[in-house]
Motif scaffolding. Structure first.
Motif, mmCIF file in Angstrom:
data_model
loop_
_atom_site.group_PDB
_atom_site.id
_atom_site.type_symbol
_atom_site.label_atom_id
_atom_site.label_comp_id
_atom_site.label_asym_id
_atom_site.label_seq_id
_atom_site.Cartn_x
_atom_site.Cartn_y
_atom_site.Cartn_z
ATOM 1 N N HIS A 138 -44.043 21.057 -11.459
ATOM 2 C CA HIS A 138 -42.659 20.823 -10.377
ATOM 3 C C HIS A 138 -42.143 22.784 -9.784
ATOM 4 O O HIS A 138 -42.520 22.792 -8.742
ATOM 5 N N LEU A 139 -41.821 23.041 -10.473
ATOM 6 C CA LEU A 139 -41.458 24.627 -10.085
ATOM 7 C C LEU A 139 -42.853 25.737 -9.608
ATOM 8 O O LEU A 139 -43.369 26.540 -9.037
ATOM 9 N N HIS A 140 -43.961 25.433 -10.582
ATOM 10 C CA HIS A 140 -45.389 26.110 -10.104
ATOM 11 C C HIS A 140 -46.325 25.615 -8.268
ATOM 12 O O HIS A 140 -46.202 26.312 -7.850
ATOM 13 N N THR A 141 -45.124 24.348 -8.453
ATOM 14 C CA THR A 141 -45.855 23.996 -7.001
ATOM 15 C C THR A 141 -44.582 24.463 -5.727
ATOM 16 O O THR A 141 -45.000 25.010 -5.393
ATOM 17 N N ARG A 142 -43.131 24.921 -6.512
ATOM 18 C CA ARG A 142 -42.370 25.606 -5.437
ATOM 19 C C ARG A 142 -42.888 26.839 -4.950
ATOM 20 O O ARG A 142 -42.306 27.642 -4.224
ATOM 21 N N ARG A 143 -43.215 27.846 -6.558
ATOM 22 C CA ARG A 143 -43.770 28.928 -6.132
ATOM 23 C C ARG A 143 -45.225 29.880 -5.976
ATOM 24 O O ARG A 143 -45.537 30.404 -5.549
ATOM 25 N N HIS A 144 -45.176 28.197 -6.560
ATOM 26 C CA HIS A 144 -47.405 29.702 -6.087
ATOM 27 C C HIS A 144 -48.168 27.677 -5.100
ATOM 28 O O HIS A 144 -47.657 27.600 -3.992
ATOM 29 N N CYS A 145 -48.480 27.020 -5.869
ATOM 30 C CA CYS A 145 -49.863 26.205 -5.480
ATOM 31 C C CYS A 145 -50.229 25.113 -6.194
ATOM 32 O O CYS A 145 -50.940 25.436 -6.838
ATOM 33 N N SER A 146 -49.755 23.916 -5.678
ATOM 34 C CA SER A 146 -49.975 22.362 -6.203
ATOM 35 C C SER A 146 -51.434 21.694 -5.435
ATOM 36 O O SER A 146 -51.163 21.902 -4.539
ATOM 37 N N LEU A 147 -52.325 21.006 -6.577
ATOM 38 C CA LEU A 147 -53.122 19.898 -6.206
ATOM 39 C C LEU A 147 -52.568 19.039 -6.406
ATOM 40 O O LEU A 147 -53.297 18.646 -7.613
ATOM 41 N N PHE A 148 -52.974 17.549 -5.358
ATOM 42 C CA PHE A 148 -52.039 16.205 -5.525
ATOM 43 C C PHE A 148 -53.484 15.817 -4.942
ATOM 44 O O PHE A 148 -54.233 15.029 -4.403
ATOM 45 N N ASP A 149 -53.397 14.420 -6.127
ATOM 46 C CA ASP A 149 -54.531 13.086 -5.924
ATOM 47 C C ASP A 149 -53.485 12.186 -5.156
ATOM 48 O O ASP A 149 -52.553 11.690 -5.753
ATOM 49 N N VAL A 150 -54.186 12.028 -3.624
ATOM 50 C CA VAL A 150 -53.157 11.325 -3.022
ATOM 51 C C VAL A 150 -54.785 9.903 -2.241
ATOM 52 O O VAL A 150 -54.064 9.836 -1.113
ATOM 53 N N SER A 151 -55.455 9.789 -2.743
ATOM 54 C CA SER A 151 -56.527 8.893 -2.021
ATOM 55 C C SER A 151 -56.353 7.377 -2.315
ATOM 56 O O SER A 151 -57.015 6.783 -1.796
ATOM 57 N N HIS A 152 -55.571 7.481 -2.770
ATOM 58 C CA HIS A 152 -54.774 5.852 -2.743
ATOM 59 C C HIS A 152 -54.176 5.650 -1.829
ATOM 60 O O HIS A 152 -54.281 4.142 -1.128
ATOM 61 N N MET A 153 -53.803 6.280 -0.673
ATOM 62 C CA MET A 153 -53.063 5.858 0.432
ATOM 63 C C MET A 153 -54.408 5.697 1.360
ATOM 64 O O MET A 153 -54.955 5.624 1.430
ATOM 65 N N LEU A 154 -53.628 4.574 2.617
ATOM 66 C CA LEU A 154 -54.610 3.853 3.305
ATOM 67 C C LEU A 154 -55.069 4.714 4.558
ATOM 68 O O LEU A 154 -53.644 5.502 4.929
ATOM 69 N N GLN A 155 -55.957 4.793 4.659
ATOM 70 C CA GLN A 155 -56.381 5.716 6.233
ATOM 71 C C GLN A 155 -57.016 4.778 7.146
ATOM 72 O O GLN A 155 -58.274 4.878 6.480
ATOM 73 N N THR A 156 -56.776 4.491 8.224
ATOM 74 C CA THR A 156 -57.035 4.085 9.105
ATOM 75 C C THR A 156 -57.672 4.551 10.397
ATOM 76 O O THR A 156 -56.415 5.587 10.976
ATOM 77 N N LYS A 157 -58.425 4.212 11.371
ATOM 78 C CA LYS A 157 -58.751 4.744 12.823
ATOM 79 C C LYS A 157 -58.768 4.259 13.070
ATOM 80 O O LYS A 157 -59.711 3.285 13.565
ATOM 81 N N ILE A 158 -58.405 3.475 15.209
ATOM 82 C CA ILE A 158 -58.008 3.304 15.601
ATOM 83 C C ILE A 158 -59.067 3.922 16.862
ATOM 84 O O ILE A 158 -58.276 4.603 17.366
ATOM 85 N N PHE A 159 -59.837 2.988 17.301
ATOM 86 C CA PHE A 159 -60.634 3.291 18.634
ATOM 87 C C PHE A 159 -59.980 2.375 19.966
ATOM 88 O O PHE A 159 -59.819 1.026 19.591
ATOM 89 N N GLY A 160 -60.658 2.861 21.162
ATOM 90 C CA GLY A 160 -60.336 1.609 21.647
ATOM 91 C C GLY A 160 -59.211 2.373 23.058
ATOM 92 O O GLY A 160 -58.461 3.429 22.576
ATOM 93 N N HIS A 161 -59.311 2.181 24.515
ATOM 94 C CA HIS A 161 -58.485 2.153 25.228
ATOM 95 C C HIS A 161 -57.320 2.132 25.207
ATOM 96 O O HIS A 161 -56.371 3.032 26.134
ATOM 97 N N ASP A 162 -57.018 1.100 24.400
ATOM 98 C CA ASP A 162 -55.546 0.824 24.217
ATOM 99 C C ASP A 162 -54.772 0.766 23.129
ATOM 100 O O ASP A 162 -54.517 0.642 22.364
#
Length: 461
Positions: A138-162
């Protein structure tokens, strides 16, 4: 070219990574293919999409093969059910539970190799922490940089004029006003004004909407959005987040990240991996990016990021305490379909034009709440005594039960107990003294403004 009015969805099984930085890791698809496999087209409606030229014949052939396989599988499952009925009930339950498959992101083996302690979360196997303690991470994230895996989240592309009309028929935000590559946090709502999910919608310069929503609401969200769909095998490496996230990422990209402010995105090459969508956002309150990358490239990208000594891996435990310090909601805990945006202190997600037009689901319930008092509000709490957890009762100083805690934990940065929960409107003013009940003992709490820890989002000056 797409036919006027045509709408098509492309589902993402991308890797998402977050770096106090945030990189994309891998999102598995709803198909039977393993993460990182080929695309599976589920509908010939995709012939209208410019993103899949020349693949229709192969797609239909594969669809016929898939149907034959599914028929065989159905026959085998029927026989298995008959066998199970003859077994003792206890053994039957044990075998049946084996059918509940927990999905793995493209970084699963990568997590194990780096000491990740894996747990089930929203149907996925994800690291709760690594070799470092939760507090150190937690503290390393606040002070430096942390890498998280969020690949479980749903990603969707929506195409079309509407596509914008479609999205605005489902959410409370002003999607039409988004500039190219600009995004916004919005909410799916129902006709009763309840929140069905929270999501980020980006209006890309490539002619589609890019939507990221919660893994736990996968089926519900698809039911809302689906017209035609295709599995999109990509991963999301959890955003790199932290004060040095941009500095770490800048070493691997040609684009000037100083020109990429909070809630904007761009497609770029990252550490030699082409076609990555980099979005400047995060779930910790820190500056950070989310990188959506092909699942097959997720490990390569994560490995490159970890070569910088500023970067460490972080898991679900740190992610939860970081988002709570930032006053951010966890769907299913702090907001749900029985909570309106106004009750959840999320009125800012309602677009001004949308409020005036009252043309989103639940507007007849939500808009009047903006002008009057609601029965309850989500508030922050600073608490004394033992750590406060979800479901602990919130009481008045006279001992009357007012509501319940929805999230709570000790704050590693403040070294105090913080929480959020719901109380009647008249008790929601910051500074109001209350009680919380922990293990049948009452302890003092005070309504506090959120975020508990100041945010550090990057904006252009």
């Amino acid at each position: 070219m797409e036919a006027p009015g045509a709408i098509s969805l492309q589902l993402g099984v991308n890797a998402l990574c977050a770096l106090k930085l945030r990189l994309p890791l891998g999102l598995p698809t709803p198909s039977s293919d393993p993460p990182g496999g080929g695309e599976t087209y589920l509908s010939r409606a995709w012939t209208t999409s410019p993103s899949v030229p020349g693949r229709v014949v192969a797609s239909v052939r594969r669809l016929h093969q898939l149907r034959a396989t599914m028929q065989w599988a159905g026959s085998m499952m029927s026989r298995l059910r008959s066998c199970l009925q003859a077994l003792p009930s206890a053994l039957r339950r044990s075998l049946s539970s084996a059918q509940d498959v927990i999905r793995r992101t493209p970084l699963y083996d990568f997590h194990l190799a780096h000491g990740g302690k894996m747990v089930a979360f929203a149907g996925w196997n994800l690291p709760v922490q690594y070799r470092d303690s939760h507090v150190d991470s937690h503290l390393h994230t606040r002070r430096h940089c942390s890498l998280f895996d969020v690949s479980h989240m749903l990603q969707t592309k929506i195409f079309g004029h509407d596509r914008v009309k479609l999205m605005e028929s489902l959410v409370v935000g002003d999607i039409a006003e988004l500039k190219p590559n600009q995004g916004t946090l919005s909410l799916f709502t129902n006709e009763a004004g309840g929140i069905l999910d929270d999501l980020i919608v980006t209006n890309t310069s490539e002619g589609h909407l890019y939507v990221v929503s919660n893994a736990g609401c996968w089926e519900k969200d698809l039911t809302l959005m689906q017209v035609s769909s295709t599995a999109w095998h990509r991963g999301r490496a959890a955003p790199g987040e932290g004060p040095t996230a941009a500095q770490v990422l800048q070493a691997g990209v040609a684009d000037d990240l100083r020109k990429l402010p909070f809630m904007t995105s761009a497609v770029m090459e990252v550490f030699g991996v082409s076609g990555c969508r980099v979005t400047r956002c995060g779930y910790t309150g820190e500056d950070g990016v989310e990188i959506s990358v092909l699942a097959a490239e997720a490990v390569r990208l994560a490995t490159a990021l970890l070569e910088n000594p500023e970067v460490k891996l972080a898991g679900l435990a740190a992610r939860d305490s970081l988002r709570l310090e930032a006053g951010l909601c966890l769907y299913g805990n702090d907001i749900d379909e029985h909570t309106t945006p106004v009750e959840g202190s999320l009125s800012w997600t309602l677009g001004k034009r949308r409020r005036a037009a009252m043309d989103f689901p639940g507007a007849s319930v939500i808009v009047p709440q903006l002008k009057g008092k609601v029965q309850r509000r989500r508030v922050g709490l600073m608490c004394e005594g033992a750590p406060v957890r979800a479901h602990n009762p919130i009481l008045s100083t006279e001992g009357t039960v007012l509501g319940a805690v929805t999230s709570g934990c000790p704050s590693p940065c403040l070294r105090k107990n913080v929480a959020m929960g719901y109380v009647p409107y008249e008790y929601s003013r910051p500074g109001t003294l209350l009680l919380v009940e922990v293990r049948r003992k009452q302890q003092m709490a005070m309504v506090s403004k959120m975020p508990f820890v100041p945010t550090n989002y990057y904006t252009l000056k």
